[in-house]
Design a protein around this motif. Structure first.
Motif, short mmCIF file in Angstrom:
data_model
loop_
_atom_site.label_atom_id
_atom_site.label_comp_id
_atom_site.label_asym_id
_atom_site.label_seq_id
_atom_site.Cartn_x
_atom_site.Cartn_y
_atom_site.Cartn_z
N THR A 125 -0.07 7.17 -0.87
CA THR A 125 0.03 7.43 0.56
C THR A 125 -0.59 6.26 1.32
O THR A 125 -1.69 5.82 0.99
N VAL A 126 0.14 5.78 2.33
CA VAL A 126 -0.36 4.74 3.21
C VAL A 126 -0.60 5.37 4.58
O VAL A 126 0.29 6.04 5.11
N THR A 127 -1.81 5.18 5.11
CA THR A 127 -2.12 5.66 6.45
C THR A 127 -2.40 4.47 7.35
O THR A 127 -3.04 3.50 6.94
N GLU A 128 -1.90 4.54 8.58
CA GLU A 128 -2.13 3.52 9.58
C GLU A 128 -2.82 4.19 10.77
O GLU A 128 -2.29 5.14 11.35
N ASN A 129 -4.02 3.71 11.09
CA ASN A 129 -4.83 4.30 12.15
C ASN A 129 -4.95 5.82 11.97
O ASN A 129 -4.76 6.60 12.91
N ASN A 130 -5.22 6.23 10.74
CA ASN A 130 -5.44 7.61 10.31
C ASN A 130 -4.19 8.51 10.33
O ASN A 130 -4.31 9.71 10.16
N PRO A 178 -0.60 9.30 8.41
CA PRO A 178 0.22 8.98 7.24
C PRO A 178 1.57 8.40 7.68
O PRO A 178 2.25 8.97 8.53
N VAL A 179 1.92 7.23 7.13
CA VAL A 179 3.17 6.59 7.51
C VAL A 179 4.11 6.36 6.33
O VAL A 179 5.29 6.06 6.51
N LEU A 180 3.59 6.51 5.12
CA LEU A 180 4.42 6.29 3.93
C LEU A 180 3.85 7.09 2.77
O LEU A 180 2.65 7.05 2.52
N GLU A 181 4.73 7.83 2.09
CA GLU A 181 4.35 8.56 0.88
C GLU A 181 5.42 8.32 -0.17
O GLU A 181 6.61 8.42 0.14
N THR A 182 4.99 8.01 -1.38
CA THR A 182 5.95 7.75 -2.45
C THR A 182 5.31 8.04 -3.81
O THR A 182 4.09 8.03 -3.95
N VAL A 183 6.15 8.30 -4.79
CA VAL A 183 5.71 8.46 -6.18
C VAL A 183 6.36 7.34 -6.97
O VAL A 183 7.57 7.12 -6.87
N ILE A 184 5.55 6.61 -7.72
CA ILE A 184 6.08 5.49 -8.50
C ILE A 184 5.55 5.51 -9.92
O ILE A 184 4.52 6.12 -10.20
N LYS A 185 6.27 4.84 -10.79
CA LYS A 185 5.90 4.70 -12.20
C LYS A 185 5.90 3.22 -12.56
O LYS A 185 6.89 2.71 -13.07
N PRO A 186 4.79 2.52 -12.29
CA PRO A 186 4.76 1.10 -12.64
C PRO A 186 4.77 0.91 -14.15
O PRO A 186 4.10 1.63 -14.88
N THR A 187 5.56 -0.04 -14.61
CA THR A 187 5.66 -0.31 -16.04
C THR A 187 4.37 -0.95 -16.54
O THR A 187 3.59 -1.51 -15.75
N LEU A 188 4.15 -0.91 -17.83
CA LEU A 188 2.97 -1.51 -18.43
C LEU A 188 2.93 -3.00 -18.11
O LEU A 188 3.93 -3.70 -18.28
N ASN A 189 1.82 -3.47 -17.60
CA ASN A 189 1.62 -4.87 -17.17
C ASN A 189 2.57 -5.27 -16.05
O ASN A 189 2.80 -6.46 -15.84
N GLY A 190 3.11 -4.29 -15.35
CA GLY A 190 4.03 -4.57 -14.25
C GLY A 190 3.55 -3.95 -12.95
O GLY A 190 2.57 -3.21 -12.91
N GLY A 239 4.40 -1.78 -9.34
CA GLY A 239 5.22 -0.79 -8.66
C GLY A 239 5.09 -1.01 -7.17
O GLY A 239 3.98 -1.07 -6.64
N LYS A 240 6.21 -1.21 -6.51
CA LYS A 240 6.23 -1.47 -5.07
C LYS A 240 6.02 -0.16 -4.33
O LYS A 240 6.77 0.80 -4.51
N ILE A 241 5.00 -0.11 -3.47
CA ILE A 241 4.73 1.07 -2.66
C ILE A 241 5.52 0.99 -1.36
O ILE A 241 6.13 1.95 -0.95
N GLY A 242 5.52 -0.18 -0.73
CA GLY A 242 6.29 -0.35 0.49
C GLY A 242 5.72 -1.44 1.38
O GLY A 242 4.74 -2.10 1.03
N ASP A 243 6.34 -1.62 2.55
CA ASP A 243 5.93 -2.61 3.55
C ASP A 243 5.81 -1.92 4.91
O ASP A 243 6.66 -1.12 5.27
N ARG A 298 -9.77 -5.12 14.07
CA ARG A 298 -9.82 -4.64 15.46
C ARG A 298 -8.54 -3.94 15.87
O ARG A 298 -8.55 -2.98 16.63
N ASP A 299 -7.40 -4.43 15.37
CA ASP A 299 -6.12 -3.89 15.81
C ASP A 299 -5.50 -2.87 14.86
O ASP A 299 -4.52 -2.22 15.21
N ILE A 300 -6.06 -2.73 13.66
CA ILE A 300 -5.41 -1.82 12.71
C ILE A 300 -6.40 -1.33 11.66
O ILE A 300 -7.33 -2.04 11.28
N LEU A 301 -6.20 -0.10 11.24
CA LEU A 301 -6.92 0.48 10.11
C LEU A 301 -5.85 0.94 9.12
O LEU A 301 -5.05 1.82 9.43
N LEU A 302 -5.82 0.30 7.96
CA LEU A 302 -4.84 0.64 6.92
C LEU A 302 -5.59 1.15 5.70
O LEU A 302 -6.58 0.54 5.28
N GLU A 303 -5.11 2.25 5.15
CA GLU A 303 -5.68 2.78 3.91
C GLU A 303 -4.56 3.17 2.98
O GLU A 303 -3.60 3.83 3.39
#
Length: 113
Positions: free
Chosen positions: A27-32, A34-46, A48-52, A101-106
């Motif tokens: 889950t990605v939150t911007e200024n508290n 939620p703006v993006l939620e996803t389930v991913i399976k990154p490969t071993l030593n690889g 996984g793209k969450i998003g932009d 100052r302009d953004i809080l991303l978690e």
């Protein structure tokens, strides 16, 4: 003796298969908010793209099946921010935060319950 070798091989194969399997809910939150939620399976030593979002890119690296690195990439500022954790059981999580100052991303990724 043959049974003992077979049992050892089965344990080894089962252990190595489990070590590479990793599924995380992110889950990605911007200024508290939620703006993006996803389930991913990154490969071993690889990776996984969450998003932009708003000039930031998010991804998680599966280092060895349980150790992960969560990355936030500030595209314009060309900065990368990392958080490392070991995820073994349901509920284990890793969190990475940028506060400016302009953004809080978690970004939070955890093994689903």
């Amino acid at each position: 003796m043959k049974t003992l070798i077979t049992a050892a091989l089965l344990i080894l194969v089962g252990t190595s298969a489990k070590a590479t399997d990793l599924k995380v809910s992110c889950t990605v939150t911007e200024n508290n908010d939620p703006v993006l939620e996803t389930v991913i399976k990154p490969t071993l030593n690889g990776y996984g793209k969450i998003g932009d979002i708003d000039g930031y890119s998010f991804r998680i690296r599966n280092n060895d099946g349980s150790r992960v690195s969560l990355e936030i990439f500030d595209i314009a500022g060309e900065g990368r921010y990392y958080a490392d954790a070991t995820l073994v059981k349901a509920g284990d999580s890793v969190v990475n935060t940028i506060w400016r100052r302009d953004i809080l991303l978690e970004v939070t990724c955890q093994i689903p319950e």
